[in-house]
Each structure stands twice: as C-alpha cells, then as structure tokens.
Design an enzyme around this catalytic site. Sequence first.
Site, short mmCIF file in Angstrom:
data_model
loop_
_atom_site.label_atom_id
_atom_site.label_comp_id
_atom_site.label_asym_id
_atom_site.label_seq_id
_atom_site.Cartn_x
_atom_site.Cartn_y
_atom_site.Cartn_z
N LYS A 141 0.91 4.84 6.66
CA LYS A 141 0.50 5.54 6.12
C LYS A 141 0.97 7.11 5.20
O LYS A 141 1.15 6.90 6.83
CB LYS A 141 -1.26 5.51 6.01
N SER A 161 1.15 -1.17 0.07
CA SER A 161 -0.03 -0.16 0.03
C SER A 161 0.94 1.22 0.08
O SER A 161 1.11 2.24 0.12
CB SER A 161 -1.02 0.20 1.31
#
Lengths: 426, 164
Positions: free
Chosen positions: B109, B72
């Site tokens: 993230k 990701s």
Amino acid sequence: MTTRFALVDCSSFYASCERVFRPELEGKPVVVLSNNDGCIIARSNEAKNLGIKMGAPYFQLRDFMEKQGVAVFSSNYELYGDMSRRVTNVLLQFTPNLEVYSIDESFMDFSHLKEEDVISHSKQLRERVLQWTGIPVSVGVGPTKTLAKVANRLAKKKAADEGVMVLTNTSDIEAALEQTEVRDVWGIGRQHAARLQAIGVGNARQFRDLPADWVKKNMAVTGLRTVLELRGSSCINLEADEVPAKKNICTSRSFGQPISTLSEIEEALSTHTVRCSTKLRRQESYAGAITVFLLTNRFAKDASSDYYSSKSARLPAASNSETQLLRYANALLKQMFRKGERYVKVGVVLSELVPAEQVQLDIFSVENTEKQDKLMMTLDNLRQRFGHAAVKYAVQGEEKNSKWAMKHEHLSQCYTTRFEQLLRAR
Amino acid sequence: MKENKTMRETIYWTVYNNDSGGPTQQLLLFSSSVRAGFPSPATDYASDPVDLNTYFTRNPAATFLVRVEGDSMINAHIDNDDLVVVDKSLRAVSGNIVLAFVAGEFTIKRFVLKPDGAYLEPENPKYESIKVSSPEMGQVWGVVVGVVRKFDKDHKHDNTFRIS
Ligand SMILES: [Mg+2]
C-alpha cells in the site's frame, strides 16, 4: 595499532530467519527441527524459557509444544544459507577483513577503529544488519578472538535492545572471565573442562591464571594458546582468506523410513551423487575416487544395531563428470546391497580431489572430456537458474513421493531463492 | 593478512553509496588472470553486460522480491501477479509505496502520514484505507522500489526437464 576482534553472532539464527517472513511470530516461541524432523536444533529465547532443550527428540515434545503454541519448523537450509549470505554482505561493509566462522557467526577485524568509536560502531552494525535483513545479532569485542567470544556470550545475556559487549580494560576483562565458566571458553572441550573442574578451576579467570607450564604439559599447545588469548595476547589470526578447497566431499541423508528395495536406494544415492558432483565442480576440483556407504538397522528402535558398510572405487582418471560418477556409485551400491536388510541411510564421498588445473588429461580422451565439461557446465547453469530439481536423471525418480525423501512436514517456503515460493502480498 | 589479498580487495571495494555510507556493489574493476594464447585487445575494457539486477537493486543484501496478489494498487501500475522489488534497508517516508505487515498479513500500500496518524492507502477506489494507530497493529517491512512484469507469465509452469 591495537589488535581488536569482533565476533558477530546471529541470535537464534534459524528461528530468526523464519521470523523475518512470519512477523507475527515475533515474541513467540519458535523451534527448528533437524533433518528428517528428528530433534530440536534451534530455539528462540521464548522456546528456551519454556525449558525446551537443545537436541530433544521432536516426538517427545510434540504435544507439549502444541499446547504451548510453539511454532515448529523443519530445517530450511536453502533459506538459512541465503539469509546468512545477506548478513555477511552487510558485515563486509564495515570491514573486508572478515572470517565467516559458521553459518551464523563471523569474526571481524576491528583493529582500525579508535577505541572511543568501538561501541558506537558495533551498535551501528547491529542496527544495520537488523534493518537490512531482519536478523538480530549480538556483537562481542575483545583484544583476541577468544576474548571476543567471551564478550559475545555476555552480550547475549544483556537486554535484547543492547546486544553489544566490548572488553577493553583489564578490570572489565577480569569481571567477564569471572562470569564465564571454563567449559564455555572457546576451544575448551568437554574432557578438558571436566578435568579442570576436578582440580578446582571452574571459571575462565582461574583457568587464565594457571601456570603456562602446567597448561602446556596437560593440555598441549592448543590449551596454552587459549590461555595466552585469555591473557590478551592474540595467537589466533583471522582466517579471512578463502576457505581452502575441501579434501573430500560427502553428501548423505537419512531416509524418512527404513528401505529394503534396491531401486529406492538407487534413487536416493543418485540424487546425492548429483549434488555431490555439483559441489565438486563448484570448488573446481576433480575426484580420483568414490565411496558409497550404507547404514543398516537390523532391529527397529535399537540404535545399537546400526552398522555402516562401505565400498570404494578408484576412477580410471580424475573426473568431475556426473554421468561417470553416477555409473560408479550405482555399481558400488549393487555390490553392497543385500535383500532383506533395513537400510536407513545412504551416502556418497568423493575423495582424492585435485584442483582442475592440475588434472592430468588422458590425451586419448581429450575430446570426450571437453564434451563432458560442456555438458556439466550446461547442467550447472540450468540448475542455478531453475533449481536443483530442474534437471534430473531418470534414475533419481521423484523425490517428493518416495520413501527415501526426508521428512520435513513443517518446511517453510524458500522465500528468497525460488520464484514460485516468494512472499505474497495483497 | 597477505599482501596480495589486500591489493585485490582494494580494487574490489570501490563503489560507494552516499546516503547509506556503505558500498552498494562489489564491482570487480580489473581481473588480472592470465591465460595462455593471444591476448584479446578488448581485455582492458572488459565489462559485464547491463544487468537488470543492478538496475533494480541498490542493496542486494536488503532486496527481496514479493509476488503481488490482487488489484488494490492498480492505479500505481502494480497488477495482480507482478513482482515488486522491496528494499528493506530504506526507511519509509510519507508517499512511499511499502510492503507492510498488518493484522497478520503482508500487504502492499501507499504509506501516508497525516496529522491524525499513519495510513496505508490503496490505489484503487474499490478498497479502503487502513489506519495504523499503533505499532502492534502493523509495521512497514520494506519500501517498494520497483515493479517487474512479464507479459508471458510462465512462472507457474513446471521447469523440469528430464534427461536419461
Ligand atoms: Mg547464533
């Protein structure tokens, strides 16, 4: 300069360590079990509020805790040791004059602070330890170590977001001592507490006001020292110097279940001996003697039938060599082992320790010793890099699969000390 | 406290980090241990070899390694099976890559503050942004300060040697 000590204590330390890596357990009851998953040795506040008692046997509470959604952990000392080291390193930034008192408590010298800065300094310390390590601590400050302990107990009772208690002026100290039971005073053992209770001395204020002569006569110098400390005169110094090397070193563990075969005990004993001799070398000592002890349990479930037996041997010359210590340990074991007994614990003690620089080298074996030293250094390095299981003697066997290995069914990962057990994130 | 102890520590505690106010490293600047034999001319210039630990970590007490799962963050050059270095002492500012705990899971993230709230954004168009509207939904655990990658990923291998 005013003498001033702080006692910094990690809140429910073992449970807090587990929570750092399991944030979802914040605000939930958490308990940690003793070696072998025997009994409860640490509780978060939420677990205390459920009435779970310190030392309670796990099997008695298993169902209750499951119903209440209590998170249960086997003790993971590898993790707790590393987190403790991190906390200490943060504390050292506030002053190098620090005494690590236990795995979750440190005394610090706060004498250098201005009185008006003590509270803000303590709060800053709390915040930094929490932010950097995730471990909540409480801070108690007082003019003596004993009063710092008193202050810390009271700090813990405050709201969770405060956790700081500073005792400076006489009336604050007076009030704090009134709130502290005499049995909770640092250095007062259970027997003395009971005796004091019997003569109507229930709280620390009453104890402090006893005549010094009486205390000295009935509780010896250590009792008197405690009274003086409660009166505000510092008698117990910070032991900031490195801990003196231990006089003897012991490694022992209870088995997961009773064992009756020699080879299984040999495996356990060998693993203990390796660990013990690693400790020996870490403190740069040589051992002059070795003792092996066994705990036997004749009748299951009746702890009163437990008995210890032991055998010692003096080494021909002080040694730190694992191979030699292993030979001696296993030879002693063979002499003691009886067929048909139910053994529940084995341990090894290395004693008559001498610092490496004082070792009398046998001049005929210098060469041999040097070789040994090199081998041991290589082993220690390998183990430091790859973990204790990395280098093993065949006699140690496979810890994982054997009966002598401890039960730890709820063990968390060693998140900070093993590459293969790191935290994972997507 | 003994005099020699204080002396030694004065020498020990010298390297400070300006923004945190605390020393970042315990640097032993001088070691005075005396050994028998001929002194080496390099003794006074003794220094440790460069150390990747000090390159990656400003605050060892607050630094944790975390194994990455998935892709990701691939466009930020963080790949599956990499290690990220997380500094828990830093407070995240918008734009930092962070380790966050959201919906019962750790995730790596990019932390972005927007007028309507805080977001955790992936660096891979295959994945969705996560809006964190309340502290209960998620929290930042630490700030990612580096990534470590080995081309030969041998961490899964058993490191056990045996001698008998
Ligand atoms: Mg504690």
